[in-house]
Design an enzyme around this catalytic site. Structure first.
Site, PDB file in Angstrom:
ATOM      1  N   GLU A 114       0.641  -1.534  -0.131  1.00  0.00           N
ATOM      2  CA  GLU A 114       0.185   0.240  -0.631  1.00  0.00           C
ATOM      3  C   GLU A 114       0.969   1.276  -0.278  1.00  0.00           C
ATOM      4  OE1 GLU A 114      -3.238  -0.223   2.150  1.00  0.00           O
ATOM      5  OE2 GLU A 114      -3.417   1.619   2.314  1.00  0.00           O
TER       6      GLU A 114
ATOM      7  N   ASP B 202      -2.743  -2.971   3.690  1.00  0.00           N
ATOM      8  CA  ASP B 202      -3.114  -3.393   4.230  1.00  0.00           C
ATOM      9  C   ASP B 202      -4.713  -3.779   4.635  1.00  0.00           C
ATOM     10  OD1 ASP B 202      -1.157  -1.583   5.826  1.00  0.00           O
ATOM     11  OD2 ASP B 202      -2.497   0.646   5.583  1.00  0.00           O
TER      12      ASP B 202
ATOM     13  N   TYR C 185      -1.284  -2.879  13.365  1.00  0.00           N
ATOM     14  CA  TYR C 185      -1.776  -2.344  12.598  1.00  0.00           C
ATOM     15  C   TYR C 185      -3.173  -1.127  13.637  1.00  0.00           C
ATOM     16  CZ  TYR C 185      -4.795  -1.392   8.837  1.00  0.00           C
ATOM     17  OH  TYR C 185      -5.557  -0.135   7.865  1.00  0.00           O
TER      18      TYR C 185
END
Ligand SMILES: [Zn+2]
Ligand SMILES: [Zn+2]
Length: 720
Positions: free
Chosen positions: A8, A122, A334
């Site tokens: 990403e 992600d 995350y």
């Protein structure tokens, strides 16, 4: 044939490449300024590329011959972002258009040499959408159908290798549909409302162009702040009185509460003080209470944002950005997660062992390991995609910034606290009687520190009282204090975000940035949130002419529908049809009232313009105002007097940057030197910090000297 892996962000691409390459030395490639990596693993050639946020965006499909703005708009398509960006006026955006175009072309080229495709963005709605669009547009529908998905929650070696070896066999098309739908719905709301408002304003006299932009979730959020502003405006503070008492014990002063916190009449309060004058309070009762404070639950994004705001004052977007950087460094997991439960697959012992090597935490980890049970606390919320926000155990190799250090420390300490013992707080309440009145002296002591040792942020202030016995006498000093009942408190960025969360509008990943946008557009200002004239006008206009778009209930409903797509129970097109059926009649009605709405909006726009250009009172005539004027002839801006041509006062001003007035601020230099009051302005030039400047800067000695030097230098240069 090779495998194409899509990350990403460039930082993630680099990290993933380094982990996947067997030698840990992937080959850094550069084509036309675009970086990508080549790696080798188990005899396979890997090509790792990166997006740069969203490479694709939505654009309206214009009717043949259609020019300029219109609405309603419901026909749209996804296009490479550069096609839209290159048409903007902003230099920065056009530069980005070039970058995007190069990246897209590079991925297209590389894809043709690859057989297998993997989305390693992600693992959430955005990552699914970003990866899907790249696959679909750059690699083709066949590749998309066969593409695999890496699912990981940290950028650690263990997680990346595991997700590479065992990827999900296909993309999650429901999630992708939900992601695409969210963008399309937001686009439809944004473009239609923005066009409607801006075009309405344009119908008013003297308003050539004033961008009035509002989005789907921004609307109800703005309306919420406006509601609060109205409550505050109509609030009439009523006075009340307080008896502020205190006592000296062992040469320390302690506050003592009078039994009645608010006294309506001044006379009554004065009576208390008079009656108690010279008297001594007698201890009549001592009550001790112990309360247990359970250790906290794991962080999700919302609680991290709240705690970070509370302890460091970081705005929610700021916290998310810092957390994102720590995630990209592989130091924490995350951050866009709702989960409050650590799944069993997480190796807690491993994380603790690694954290032990950081000196600050060694002692705590030893303590935790000495416990018979290593079960962390847990909350109620779950997240199918990610665990709570946890440290990975990775020791920051690079020097972290202070902001990063604070958030890293907060996350680590929170994690340690999950294993801590309950804290026990002892509170004491001592009843003092004087005449017929009751007073309370309160103490608070942390008896067992427990988890607060690891997480000292939560430690509340202690009030340690000396030994006190029944019947003891104490001298009380008293003051009369006049107070006013306070209006409803304003939102701050965190409480507004929490309100949105409670009402279930927006998503955990977007709420903070939605609030940011309302600031950027000039609708909201200050930390303790105020609404501007123009923000109020937009909110008011929508409330009168299309209240549906401000409805929290409807916004929430739509969020629910989009979540249903994720579960595969509703299609994207169904939701889009609903949106169209809903919005179209509203927009048509709006159009009918365009003129009327425009006149209303214009009042606030003029006010805003006036305030934005008002610099201060004219120092020369004392009659007019100094305002920013753009010369029609030279197109250059300067500061002039509204009493022109009677008053010819004018000042030169920077042609670059955004100039904001600083009402109430006057130049100290000119006041001392010339005994005159000159207003100041703040100038913000892109890429540098804003600075303050006096309008009379040409008569500042230091600036003159600097100019002189510059002139001499250039003279010398041209002479030699
Ligand atoms: Zn003047
Ligand atoms: Zn000055």
């Amino acid at each position: 044939m090779a495998t194409l892996i899509i990350a990403e962000k460039p930082t993630a691409m680099k990290k993933i490449s380094e982990i996947l390459d067997e030698q840990g030395k992937p080959k850094k490639m550069n084509v036309d300024g675009v970086t990508y990596y080549q790696a080798k693993r188990d005899g396979d050639d890997l090509v790792i590329v990166s997006a740069l946020g969203h490479l694709f965006t939505i654009e309206e499909i214009k009717q043949p011959g259609q020019k300029g703005w219109s609405y309603p708009i419901f026909d749209m398509k996804w296009v490479p972002a550069n096609e839209v960006l290159k048409r903007t006026k902003s230099k920065k955006q056009r530069k980005r258009a070039l970058d995007v175009e190069k990246i897209v072309n590079n991925i297209k080229d590389l894809s043709s040499q690859c057989e297998t495709h993997v989305n390693a963005c992600d693992y959430d709605l955005e990552g699914a959408t970003i990866g899907y669009n790249i696959l679909q547009f750059c690699c083709g529908p066949e590749a998309t159908k066969k593409a695999k998905r890496m699912k990981f929650s940290t950028l650690t070696k263990k997680d990346i290798l595991e997700s590479y070896k065992n990827p999900l066999k296909s993309l999650n098309f429901n999630l992708i549909d939900a992601g695409l739908c969210r963008h399309e719905v937001d686009y439809v709301y944004g473009i239609n409302l923005t066009h409607a408002l801006t075009l309405a304003a344009k119908t008013a006299e003297g308003i050539n162009y004033y961008l009035l932009s509002i989005g789907r979730v921004q609307g109800p959020t703005l309306a919420t702040v406006f509601e609060k502003e109205k409550q505050i405006n109509v609030f009439v503070p009523t006075p009340y009185w307080q008896v502020k008492a205190s006592t000296q014990l062992n040469e320390k002063e302690y506050d003592v509460d009078f039994s009645k916190a608010k006294i309506q009449y001044k006379k009554e309060a004065e009576q208390v003080i008079n009656d108690c004058k010279n008297g001594e309070g007698t201890v009549k009762d001592i009550k001790t209470k112990e309360s247990t404070n359970a250790p906290p639950i794991p962080f999700n994004l919302s609680s991290l944002q709240s705690e970070s705001y509370r302890y460091f004052g970081y705005a929610p977007t700021q916290t998310l950005n810092i957390a994102e950087r720590l995630y990209l460094g592989a130091y924490i997991s995350y951050p866009r997660t709702s989960s409050e439960i650590i799944p069993e697959t997480i190796d807690i012992k491993d994380i603790l062992t690694k954290l032990k090597s950081i000196k600050t935490y060694t002692k705590y980890v030893d303590e935790i390991f000495a416990k018979p049970d290593l079960t962390p606390t847990k909350g109620k919320k779950t997240d199918p995609a990610h665990p709570p926000i946890l440290p990975t155990g990775e020791v920051p190799a690079k020097k972290l910034s202070n902001l990063e250090k604070n958030i890293f420390n907060l996350v680590v300490r929170r994690f340690l606290a999950l294993f801590g013992d309950p804290a026990i707080v002892t509170s004491i309440r001592i009843l003092l009687e004087l005449e017929k009145y009751k007073f309370y002296l309160r103490g608070r002591r942390i008896k067992v520190l427990g988890w607060m040792e690891y997480y000292p942020f939560a430690k509340s202030k202690e009030i340690i009282l000396p030994e006190i016995r029944q019947g003891q006498k104490m001298k009380l000093s008293m003051d009369l204090v006049e107070k006013y009942s306070s209006p409803p408190s304003r939102y701050n960025q965190n409480s507004l975000r929490k309100f949105m969360e409670k009402e279930e509008i927006g998503t955990k990943a977007t709420r903070a940035s939605i609030i940011d946008k309302l600031y950027d557009r000039g609708y909201l200002f200050e930390k303790s949130i105020h609404i501007s004239d123009i923000g109020a006008a937009v909110s008011e206009t929508l409330a009168i002419h299309c209240p549906q778009v401000l409805s929290i209930e409807m916004t929430k409903q739509l969020e629910k529908e989009m979540e249903t797509i994720e579960k595969g129970q509703l299609t994207k097109n169904r939701v889009l049809d609903d949106v169209r059926n809903n919005l179209e009649p509203i927009l048509m009605d709006f159009k009918d009232d365009e003129q009327l709405i425009g006149n209303d909006l214009a009042v606030s726009i003029r006010k805003t313009w006036k305030r934005q250009s008002y610099i201060g009172k004219c120092d020369k005539c004392g009659d007019g105002d100094l305002i920013i004027i753009r010369s029609k002839a030279t197109k250059k801006r300067f500061i002039g007097c509204t009493s022109y041509p009677d008053c010819q006062n004018s000042f030169p001003i920077s042609q670059r940057g955004k100039i904001s007035p600083m009402p109430k601020k006057i130049c100290a230099y000119c006041r001392d030197k010339y005994n005159k009051e000159y207003p100041m302005v703040s100038i913000k030039i892109a890429g540098s910090r804003p600075f303050n400047s006096c309008v009379n800067w040409v008569n500042h000695e230091d600036i003159q000297k600097r100019y002189q030097k510059k002139k001499e230098k250039s003279k010398k240069a041209s002479n030699s």
